[in-house]
Enzyme design. Structure first.
Site, PDB file in Angstrom:
ATOM      1  N   CYS A  75      35.792  36.834  48.691  1.00  0.00           N
ATOM      2  CA  CYS A  75      34.718  37.722  48.255  1.00  0.00           C
ATOM      3  C   CYS A  75      34.014  37.050  47.085  1.00  0.00           C
ATOM      4  CB  CYS A  75      35.276  39.085  47.838  1.00  0.00           C
ATOM      5  SG  CYS A  75      34.016  40.201  47.178  1.00  0.00           S
ATOM      6  N   CYS A 250      26.805  41.149  48.181  1.00  0.00           N
ATOM      7  CA  CYS A 250      27.873  40.383  48.824  1.00  0.00           C
ATOM      8  C   CYS A 250      27.640  38.919  48.483  1.00  0.00           C
ATOM      9  CB  CYS A 250      27.867  40.598  50.334  1.00  0.00           C
ATOM     10  SG  CYS A 250      29.076  39.588  51.231  1.00  0.00           S
TER      11      CYS A 250
END
Length: 306
Positions: A75, A250
């Site tokens: 991530c 993101c």
């Protein structure tokens, strides 16, 4: 069980951080879903357990779990927050400007800036090279194009949906991404917008179309789905993350969109990526590494009963 935590976010992509250097915390999927629930729990896009790393070059390991309880390899926003968590708590020597974070997608070198109180405010993560081989992304499609360096990849592959056909360029940045560039919003079906007279990136019903493509047979491990538009001030994008739904930002998605824009000739190799939660600066350098720069913020600390 009483669990001590910290809440952090990177451009609105938010996480529950838990110190697990003792390696004695194992959360069930149900517990993760509770922690991430925005009504009954703390509220987050995922949970990060901060663990010791088996790699001597890494200061610690980021064990990242999606909001639905599934494990994720990487991530981008989370790893910047991971760096902040470590720097702000003194795990990194005072005066240091670099660290390496361990992740399931491999070590991630990070350089960072601190404020007058030695708190991290901004970080640049070397996200490594993009993976374009369809079998490794993975995407169940043959490569139909080659990069300038001769690397085969899946470019603008058309995929049917209940709302027509959309085309995706695919890459992995430690997790699979499928990027759809929209050049003509008016050409999209009315059913994907609350108001047919107002068709644009911000009004697209991403929960509907993103959820459909996330689980497409084209993506055997599911995929993060990005819709993007190239403009004069950079690239606007929204992302439907596998295991989370739409998130405000993101990091790996921004990297994938930047790579896809460059591969398809829509933009250069360095761009500002504008997400709902803020802006990330992405550079795909000549060494084939993608560098992501953005902020990291701690919101609060607390204790929750599980």
């Amino acid at each position: 069980m009483e669990l001590h935590f910290a809440k952090l976010h990177g451009t609105g992509n938010d996480f529950v951080f838990v110190d697990d250097f003792s390696r004695d915390i194992e959360l069930t999927a149900a517990q993760v879903r509770f922690l991430c629930d925005r009504h009954f729990g703390i509220g987050a896009d995922g949970v990060v357990l901060v663990r010791p790393s088996d790699d001597a070059d890494c200061i610690a390991h980021m064990h990242y779990i999606n909001a639905d309880g599934s494990l994720s390899q990487m991530c981008g926003n989370g790893v910047r927050c991971f760096a902040k968590y470590l720097v702000d708590r003194g795990y990194v020597p005072s005066g240091a400007k670099h660290l390496t974070a361990g992740t399931l997608a491999g070590p991630k070198p990070i350089s960072f800036e601190v404020d007058e109180n030695e708190k991290l405010v901004r970080a640049t993560v070397d996200m490594g090279h993009p993976v374009l081989d369809p079998a490794l992304v993975p995407v169940a499609s043959r490569a139909n194009a080659k990069s300038a360096q001769g690397v085969a990849y899946v470019r603008d592959v058309p995929v049917d949906s209940p709302w027509g056909t959309f085309s995706f360029t695919c890459a992995s940045m430690g997790n699979p991404h499928a990027v759809c560039f929209v050049d003509d919003w008016e050409a999209l079906p009315d059913a994907l917008f609350p108001d047919a007279a107002d068709k644009r990136l911000a009004t697209l019903d991403l929960d509907k179309v993103g959820a459909f493509y996330e689980r497409s047979p084209l993506f055997p491990e599911r995929a993060n789905i990005e819709f993007a538009a190239v403009g004069e001030e950079g690239i606007g994008m929204r992302v439907f993350e596998r295991g989370c739904g739409e998130t405000l930002a993101c990091g790996t998605g921004a990297c994938a969109v930047n790579v896809a824009a460059s591969l398809t000739g829509r933009a250069g190799r360095e761009n500002d990526l504008h997400l709902r939660g803020g802006t990330l600066h992405i550079v795909w350098n000549d060494d084939d590494h993608v560098l992501m720069t953005g902020p990291a913020t701690e919101v609060y600390q607390g204790t929750v009963e599980l």
